[in-house]
Design a protein around this motif. Structure first.
Motif, PDB file in Angstrom:
ATOM      1  N   GLU A 175       0.820  -1.208   0.000  1.00  0.00           N
ATOM      2  CA  GLU A 175       0.000   0.000   0.000  1.00  0.00           C
ATOM      3  C   GLU A 175       0.856   1.261   0.000  1.00  0.00           C
ATOM      4  N   GLY A 176       2.095   1.137   0.492  1.00  0.00           N
ATOM      5  CA  GLY A 176       2.992   2.286   0.537  1.00  0.00           C
ATOM      6  C   GLY A 176       3.386   2.829  -0.815  1.00  0.00           C
ATOM      7  N   LEU A 177       3.024   2.114  -1.899  1.00  0.00           N
ATOM      8  CA  LEU A 177       3.258   2.658  -3.236  1.00  0.00           C
ATOM      9  C   LEU A 177       2.433   3.914  -3.496  1.00  0.00           C
ATOM     10  N   GLU A 178       1.321   4.046  -2.793  1.00  0.00           N
ATOM     11  CA  GLU A 178       0.471   5.212  -3.007  1.00  0.00           C
ATOM     12  C   GLU A 178       1.242   6.483  -2.678  1.00  0.00           C
ATOM     13  N   GLY A 179       1.259   7.393  -3.604  1.00  0.00           N
ATOM     14  CA  GLY A 179       2.023   8.623  -3.460  1.00  0.00           C
ATOM     15  C   GLY A 179       3.330   8.622  -4.227  1.00  0.00           C
ATOM     16  N   MET A 180       3.733   7.465  -4.752  1.00  0.00           N
ATOM     17  CA  MET A 180       4.994   7.373  -5.503  1.00  0.00           C
ATOM     18  C   MET A 180       4.798   7.719  -6.979  1.00  0.00           C
ATOM     19  N   HIS A 181       3.550   7.706  -7.451  1.00  0.00           N
ATOM     20  CA  HIS A 181       3.285   7.905  -8.866  1.00  0.00           C
ATOM     21  C   HIS A 181       3.093   9.382  -9.202  1.00  0.00           C
ATOM     22  N   ASP A 182       3.359   9.703 -10.453  1.00  0.00           N
ATOM     23  CA  ASP A 182       3.147  11.057 -10.962  1.00  0.00           C
ATOM     24  C   ASP A 182       2.519  10.923 -12.351  1.00  0.00           C
ATOM     25  N   GLU A 330      11.557  -0.921   3.022  1.00  0.00           N
ATOM     26  CA  GLU A 330      12.068   0.450   3.058  1.00  0.00           C
ATOM     27  C   GLU A 330      11.243   1.408   2.205  1.00  0.00           C
ATOM     28  N   ILE A 331       9.993   1.078   1.991  1.00  0.00           N
ATOM     29  CA  ILE A 331       9.205   1.820   1.015  1.00  0.00           C
ATOM     30  C   ILE A 331       9.019   3.280   1.402  1.00  0.00           C
ATOM     31  N   ASP A 332       8.976   3.581   2.677  1.00  0.00           N
ATOM     32  CA  ASP A 332       8.825   4.983   3.083  1.00  0.00           C
ATOM     33  C   ASP A 332      10.038   5.807   2.647  1.00  0.00           C
ATOM     34  N   PHE A 333      11.217   5.209   2.723  1.00  0.00           N
ATOM     35  CA  PHE A 333      12.431   5.896   2.251  1.00  0.00           C
ATOM     36  C   PHE A 333      12.387   6.073   0.730  1.00  0.00           C
ATOM     37  N   PHE A 334      12.053   5.004   0.010  1.00  0.00           N
ATOM     38  CA  PHE A 334      12.089   5.066  -1.445  1.00  0.00           C
ATOM     39  C   PHE A 334      10.986   5.948  -2.025  1.00  0.00           C
ATOM     40  N   ARG A 335       9.878   6.100  -1.298  1.00  0.00           N
ATOM     41  CA  ARG A 335       8.809   6.956  -1.804  1.00  0.00           C
ATOM     42  C   ARG A 335       9.271   8.400  -1.957  1.00  0.00           C
ATOM     43  N   GLY A 336      10.277   8.795  -1.201  1.00  0.00           N
ATOM     44  CA  GLY A 336      10.822  10.136  -1.338  1.00  0.00           C
ATOM     45  C   GLY A 336      11.928  10.246  -2.368  1.00  0.00           C
ATOM     46  N   LYS A 337      12.302   9.115  -2.970  1.00  0.00           N
ATOM     47  CA  LYS A 337      13.425   9.093  -3.914  1.00  0.00           C
ATOM     48  C   LYS A 337      13.020   8.687  -5.327  1.00  0.00           C
ATOM     49  N   ILE A 338      11.928   7.919  -5.457  1.00  0.00           N
ATOM     50  CA  ILE A 338      11.538   7.346  -6.740  1.00  0.00           C
ATOM     51  C   ILE A 338      10.208   7.939  -7.183  1.00  0.00           C
ATOM     52  N   ILE A 339      10.127   8.287  -8.455  1.00  0.00           N
ATOM     53  CA  ILE A 339       8.873   8.750  -9.057  1.00  0.00           C
ATOM     54  C   ILE A 339       8.523   7.816 -10.205  1.00  0.00           C
ATOM     55  N   LEU A 340       7.304   7.278 -10.176  1.00  0.00           N
ATOM     56  CA  LEU A 340       6.806   6.400 -11.241  1.00  0.00           C
ATOM     57  C   LEU A 340       5.909   7.216 -12.155  1.00  0.00           C
ATOM     58  N   ARG A 341       6.283   7.312 -13.433  1.00  0.00           N
ATOM     59  CA  ARG A 341       5.549   8.128 -14.404  1.00  0.00           C
ATOM     60  C   ARG A 341       4.953   7.251 -15.502  1.00  0.00           C
ATOM     61  N   THR A 342       4.086   7.844 -16.309  1.00  0.00           N
ATOM     62  CA  THR A 342       3.631   7.170 -17.520  1.00  0.00           C
ATOM     63  C   THR A 342       4.812   7.064 -18.487  1.00  0.00           C
ATOM     64  N   GLN A 343       4.792   6.039 -19.350  1.00  0.00           N
ATOM     65  CA  GLN A 343       5.932   5.881 -20.246  1.00  0.00           C
ATOM     66  C   GLN A 343       5.947   6.933 -21.350  1.00  0.00           C
ATOM     67  N   GLU A 344       4.832   7.587 -21.611  1.00  0.00           N
ATOM     68  CA  GLU A 344       4.880   8.673 -22.585  1.00  0.00           C
ATOM     69  C   GLU A 344       5.650   9.863 -22.023  1.00  0.00           C
ATOM     70  N   ILE A 345       5.873   9.904 -20.691  1.00  0.00           N
ATOM     71  CA  ILE A 345       6.723  10.921 -20.079  1.00  0.00           C
ATOM     72  C   ILE A 345       8.122  10.371 -19.836  1.00  0.00           C
ATOM     73  N   SER A 346       8.232   9.156 -19.294  1.00  0.00           N
ATOM     74  CA  SER A 346       9.555   8.581 -18.993  1.00  0.00           C
ATOM     75  C   SER A 346      10.399   8.433 -20.246  1.00  0.00           C
ATOM     76  N   ASN A 347       9.763   8.268 -21.399  1.00  0.00           N
ATOM     77  CA  ASN A 347      10.476   8.053 -22.661  1.00  0.00           C
ATOM     78  C   ASN A 347      10.287   9.198 -23.641  1.00  0.00           C
ATOM     79  N   HIS A 348       9.775  10.318 -23.174  1.00  0.00           N
ATOM     80  CA  HIS A 348       9.427  11.406 -24.090  1.00  0.00           C
ATOM     81  C   HIS A 348      10.680  11.989 -24.740  1.00  0.00           C
ATOM     82  N   PRO A 349      10.770  11.982 -26.076  1.00  0.00           N
ATOM     83  CA  PRO A 349      11.986  12.453 -26.748  1.00  0.00           C
ATOM     84  C   PRO A 349      12.380  13.874 -26.374  1.00  0.00           C
TER      85      PRO A 349
END
Length: 504
Positions: A175-182, A330-349
């Motif tokens: 459940e700690g994944l909530e808040g990691m996405h953008d 360690e998800i609370d630590f990683f939630r402040g370090k990792i951002i999960l995006r849509t691939q149209e943003i992660s791979n946007h030229p």
């Protein structure tokens, strides 16, 4: 438990088993599923669908679907559907052996697309209408918003375009994944496009859940199953040599003033060599690095813990079972370090170009002039697909390709006179690295590239043969700009097909 994860009360009434959910999918339909590199894909509905397809085939009925995803998935999805001959068309990337076999025997149509193109091509209507979307979630919020799990991929587009939606709520996912996405909702089709307001890898520009019309959700399935966790293999001597050459090059570029001390945002493919590079970075003295990439794997978690990596932006995970368990703890630590995006943003030229990413990807082979084949064996058998490597190769600040100098026990050279398939042209390739050394192709003419590739990257067993081909091509080819002997250019590949070795 459903009440904890499904906070939208009306949707609790739509909880069904996987078979009932799969009944919403019919023959000939286009089905878009979540998932990216073995993370965040639906676990139960594809299995139930495969069973239904198998029963239909046993009864003499035709039943196949057109399958779209973010990238590769897992045996429960690609594998299960391929085994029952349930896929008529697949895109944009896969790594399943059963799927690959059907693609290569010609019974499954496959579209190998740049990952940055898939969402916009779906919006353009190139793939037709999307009948059903099946996505994995950590939770469904009170307003019906879907909290993705360990990948985002193309899920935003699938939910926007699909006529029906099936949600698998996976309680194995923390459940700690909530808040990691953008999730950015500011993209548009031409001519309405506006600049994407992302200037640094750690910027948040969107929302933490996926929007969806609750009326489109026809079924909710409760699951509890792990992602495809590939065991982590420690780097071998070859991978460590490749990593060492690359780390030395990056240090040299910093010393020359061509890169800042914190480098530029890193993009890394998946596998032993990229993990070896990440391990090398941990020991090299670099600090405050960033990543703007597609996938987080074991090595990046270690860099985040140590502070070598300050932040990482991605669209999915590809971690070993051990790393997955550590990530959960360690998800609370990683939630402040990792951002999960849509691939149209992660791979946007445009973002890759603006941020100045350093792209590090694998290859099958490279020819004397710097053209890279990253997808096909002997020109016609697909491995997995181009994935996102082209997004970063064409647009990154540095385009680096890494590979051992030989394969199949030395019977195949990764440096060849002419590649048997071109994914990345010489215009998009900056650096080639093998365990033999590193070739910096920037600012070199074709003949100059051939010289450094033979001298620095080719295996000694093949170096003389490459030099002989090049010398004769210089003398006898039709033109002298990119010298080739056309009758011999692909003879190495034919020799391997005929005898099992490229060696003469």
């Amino acid at each position: 438990m459903p009440h904890d994860r499904i906070r939208c009360a009306p949707l609790r009434a739509r909880i069904v088993d996987a078979a009932a959910a799969a009944a919403h999918i019919g023959p000939g339909q286009t089905v878009a599923m979540s998932g990216f590199t073995g993370s965040g894909y639906p676990k139960q509905v594809p299995l139930a669908l495969a069973e239904r397809i198998g029963q239909a085939h046993d009864a003499g009925e035709a039943f196949q679907i057109r399958l779209l995803t973010g990238a590769s998935t897992a045996p429960e999805l690609d594998g299960a559907l391929a085994k029952v001959d349930g896929i008529a068309l697949r895109l944009p990337f896969q790594s399943d052996p059963d799927t690959r076999q059907r693609i290569n025997d010609g019974s499954l149509a496959y579209i190998d697309a740049h990952l940055s193109h898939v969402a916009q091509h779906a919006w353009f209507g190139f793939y037709g209408e999307i009948d059903v979307a099946v996505v994995e979630a950590v939770a469904i919020r009170e307003d019906g918003g879907i909290v993705p799990s360990t990948s985002v991929g193309n899920s935003k587009t699938w939910l926007d375009l699909a006529k029906k939606v099936i949600v698998e709520v996976n309680t194995w996912q923390p459940e700690g994944l909530e808040g990691m996405h953008d999730i950015y909702y500011g993209t548009a089709l031409p001519p309405q496009r506006r600049p994407i307001p992302l200037e640094h890898t750690g910027d948040r520009i969107g929302e933490t859940a996926l929007r969806v019309d609750p009326d489109k959700i026809v079924a909710v399935v409760m699951t509890h199953g792990p992602d495809r966790n590939s065991p982590f293999s420690p780097a071998d001597a070859t991978s460590e040599l490749i990593a060492g050459h690359l780390i030395e090059f990056l240090q040299h570029e910093v010393a020359r003033g061509r890169l800042p001390a914190s480098l530029l945002p890193l993009q890394s493919g998946v596998g032993n060599i990229p993990n070896a590079v990440l391990a090398g970075l941990a020991k090299s003295g670099f600090r405050d690095l960033t990543a703007f990439t597609e996938v987080i794997q074991d090595g990046m978690l270690d860099l985040l813990r140590s502070g070598v990596l300050a932040s990482a932006s991605c669209t999915g995970f590809a971690m070993s079972p051990q790393a997955n368990e550590a990530f959960k703890r360690e998800i609370d630590f990683f939630r402040g370090k990792i951002i999960l995006r849509t691939q149209e943003i992660s791979n946007h030229p445009e973002l890759v170009r603006r941020l100045g990413c350093i792209g590090m990807n694998g290859m099958v082979e490279v020819d004397l002039y710097g053209n890279v084949n990253s997808t096909h064996i002997m020109g016609s058998r697909i491995m997995n697909g181009i994935g996102g490597s082209g997004d970063f190769a064409r647009n990154g600040f540095l385009s680096i390709f890494l590979s051992p100098s030989t394969a199949k026990g030395g019977s195949i050279s990764s440096i060849v006179p002419m590649v048997s398939h071109v994914d990345h042209t010489e215009h998009d390739v900056s650096i080639i690295v093998t365990e033999q050394g590193l070739a910096d192709l920037r600012g070199l003419s074709p003949k100059q590239r051939a010289k450094v590739l033979i001298e620095r990257c080719a295996h000694p067993d093949y170096r003389d043969a490459l030099q002989d081909y090049f010398d004769r091509a210089l003398r006898d080819s039709y033109g002298k700009h990119t010298p080739h002997l056309l009758p011999e250019a692909l003879s190495w590949h034919q020799r391997w097909l005929d005898s099992g070795s490229m060696l003469g």
